[in-house]
Design a protein around this motif. Structure first.
Motif, mmCIF file in Angstrom:
data_model
loop_
_atom_site.group_PDB
_atom_site.id
_atom_site.type_symbol
_atom_site.label_atom_id
_atom_site.label_comp_id
_atom_site.label_asym_id
_atom_site.label_seq_id
_atom_site.Cartn_x
_atom_site.Cartn_y
_atom_site.Cartn_z
ATOM 1 N N MET A 186 -36.390 15.710 55.404
ATOM 2 C CA MET A 186 -37.295 15.353 56.514
ATOM 3 C C MET A 186 -36.516 15.094 57.550
ATOM 4 N N TYR B 238 -36.120 13.253 61.434
ATOM 5 C CA TYR B 238 -36.643 12.045 62.078
ATOM 6 C C TYR B 238 -35.717 12.355 63.361
ATOM 7 N N TYR C 51 -36.698 1.920 63.081
ATOM 8 C CA TYR C 51 -36.449 1.525 61.641
ATOM 9 C C TYR C 51 -35.107 0.642 61.419
ATOM 10 N N THR D 9 -43.739 5.265 63.407
ATOM 11 C CA THR D 9 -43.736 6.448 62.176
ATOM 12 C C THR D 9 -45.258 7.480 62.845
ATOM 13 N N TYR E 84 -43.825 10.985 65.325
ATOM 14 C CA TYR E 84 -43.673 12.061 63.984
ATOM 15 C C TYR E 84 -43.335 13.202 64.585
ATOM 16 N N TYR F 125 -38.154 10.146 50.620
ATOM 17 C CA TYR F 125 -38.209 10.664 51.877
ATOM 18 C C TYR F 125 -36.859 10.675 52.608
ATOM 19 N N GLY F 126 -35.988 9.638 52.410
ATOM 20 C CA GLY F 126 -34.768 9.567 52.891
ATOM 21 C C GLY F 126 -35.042 8.602 54.175
#
Lengths: 463, 102
Positions: A1, A3, A11, A49, A53, A232-233
């Motif tokens: 995924m 980001y 994060y 998040t 996204y 999800y890494g």
């Protein structure tokens, strides 16, 4: 995924706030700020998040997320604000269970998105198992602390059965992962199997050990969150989850140490064989108890110089923390030195009693920890034990057969006079007799803690 | 075996983080007075509510017509939020009392 860069930075900041927050929680001065900092980090991580996204998101999904968060916020806030301080341990358990359930549900949805990727499937299945155990186990712990389930419940050979179920869960996981099966049926069998295991795992453990169990399940939920992060890494889930998993494990051991028990003993041992020891105990303790009236105790206290109060869970149940504070102030005004002796596991959780007394604005210096106060009992005139039992039981020192043998206790038996307030002669949480009650120096003051202390106060005021 | 080695080399960064975080967790808790065990546990409890981010990601990645995934995701977000909010508010309530003593 993929980001976005800005989200990665958020994060990173959030991860630092968790470490900082936990560190600050370890010091009374900075604890509250630490909690707020971690909460702030969580807020930016969640908002980031949602809003950063990548990709088009239908309005329907955005609205659903919004409603779920709004609902969770309002309900969570209300529960957390409304519940009485005495119910804190239950509440922590309840919220812990929610997190576990959330982790398990994520796994249930993601399972068929990763079909054929063995290691991802293992991560997902492990998340489902750990999350489910944490959820159902926490619910049982909650019910036990709440009094809904008030007895350890044991099937014959429960240890063997539990271990077999656990092994079966692992083998089944391995089978699903390596056979590449995408069967929904298998997935749900695993899910419900893990739920059942959580119930069976906590049921046989006695109520007195629930704090340890909650702490353990707390670190389980952390692990489940970290597994999600791995899948999800997602760095913030990974760091937050592992941090709680490891900190929670250390905390679990610290709690076991305070009770002089090993974790293995807590989980597999049950707490002694409660019925048996109770019977044996009553036969070995001889002598009779001495009852005292409120005015006897008031006179005794009025003419003493040093009084130590030993509060226990009974005080919390009777909501007598405000009354005891009033009594303490009254005695101080009469020139009597008063202290509270706090056993590390007084109440239902380490530190629980401090929280309760702090609520009534008892001065910090008056709360003495066990190691500091134990040498002082010998030159104390009166010890008033309110609703505590096992933490003052001398059997921990001198009865190797007792299930609490070796547990550090408050040495109240060294004091000149011991007053014990209880509702009845019923044994404490460990379910064992207390020879202290039969001591020559001991007088029993039966009755509800709050009512008794209030009448003590009015007697003392008249002197 | 090669699969495992591949996995390790592909995820080396995450494996480093896991190992370092384990040590950080141990160090951070190291010498906390028993008085603060309950608030600490409650605070840690709130932090693992970070799982809610996973639940949000699940929902963001769902097809709008996959009713099952959306309803399970909805419940997961709801429960995760309960964990976060309830956890932090309860911890704050406990610690508020420590502060009053000064």
């Amino acid at each position: 995924m993929e980001y976005q860069f800005s989200l990665e930075i958020i994060y990173l900041i959030a991860s630092v706030t968790y470490i900082l927050g936990l560190k600050m929680l370890g010091n009374p001065e900075s604890a509250r700020r630490g909690n707020l900092i971690a909460a702030g980090g969580m807020a930016i991580a969640i908002l980031g998040t949602i809003f950063l996204y990548k990709g088009e998101i239908p309005t329907l999904i955005y609205s659903l997320i919004g409603i779920a968060i709004l609902l969770g916020t309002v309900v969570g806030w209300l529960i957390a604000k409304k519940v009485a301080m005495t119910k804190m341990p239950e509440l922590v358990s309840l919220f812990n269970g929610m997190g576990g359930a959330s982790a398990a549900l994520i796994g249930l949805i993601e399972f068929h998105h990763y079909n054929g990727e063995t290691l991802s499937i293992i991560t997902i299945l492990a998340g489902i198992i750990i999350g489910s155990i944490s959820f159902s186990g926490s619910m049982i712990a909650w019910a036990k602390l709440n009094g809904t389930i008030n007895k350890p419940f044991r099937f014959p050979k429960y240890n063997l059965i539990n271990n077999l179920i656990f092994i079966a869960l692992i083998l089944f996981t391995a089978y699903i992962a390596w056979s590449g099966s995408s069967s929904q049926l298998y997935l749900y069998i695993l899910f419900f199997g893990a739920l059942a295991y959580g119930v069976l795992f906590v049921l046989p453990i006695g109520g007195a050990d629930m704090p340890v169990v909650i702490s353990l399940l707390n670190s389980f939920t952390g692990l489940a969150a970290a597994l999600g992060g791995f899948l999800y890494g997602n760095m913030v889930m990974l760091t937050g989850g592992i941090l709680v998993g490891s900190a929670g494990t250390i905390l679990t051991f610290a709690m076991c140490n305070a009770m002089n028990r090993s974790l293995v003993n807590v989980i597999f041992g049950g707490f002694g064989d409660t019925d048996l020891t109770a019977e044996e105990g009553s036969s070995t303790i001889k002598g009779s108890i001495k009852k005292a009236s409120v005015s006897d105790v008031a006179i005794l206290m009025n003419y003493s110089q040093r009084v130590i109060i030993v509060p226990g869970y009974g005080l919390a149940v009777a909501q007598a923390q405000h009354a005891i504070h009033e009594l303490e102030q009254l005695l101080e005004k009469k020139g009597i030195e008063v202290k509270y002796a706090i056993h590390p596991v007084a109440g239902r959780m380490p530190g629980h009693m401090n929280v309760l007394l702090a609520e009534t604005s008892v001065e910090y210096e008056k709360l003495a920890e066990m190691e500091d106060v134990n040498p002082e009992f010998a030159n104390t005139d009166v010890v008033l034990v309110v609703g505590a039992n096992d933490v003052v039981n001398p059997a921990a020192h001198n009865d190797p057969a007792s299930p609490i043998y070796g547990m550090p206790i408050l040495d109240v038996e060294n004091a000149k006079q011991i007053i014990i307030n209880k509702r009845s002669m019923k044994p404490g949480y460990a379910g064992i007799e207390n020879e202290l009650f039969f001591n020559q120096k001991t007088s029993m003051l039966f009755g509800d803690a709050k009512a008794i202390i209030q009448s003590l106060i009015s007697e003392l005021k008249g002197m | 075996m090669t699969e495992l080695l591949d996995f390790i080399s592909n995820n080396l960064q995450m494996i480093y983080i896991v190992i370092l975080m384990i040590f950080v967790g141990v160090e951070v808790i190291g010498h906390v007075p028993a008085v603060l065990h309950t608030p600490l546990m409650s605070g840690a409890n709130a932090i693992h509510g970070v799982v809610v981010i996973g639940a949000i990601l699940v929902m963001l990645g769902s097809e709008p017509d996959n009713i099952l995934a959306l309803s399970l995701g909805f419940v997961a977000v709801l429960l995760g939020t309960l964990n976060v909010i309830g956890g932090f508010v309860v911890t704050d309530r406990m610690l508020e009392m420590f502060k009053k003593k000064k």
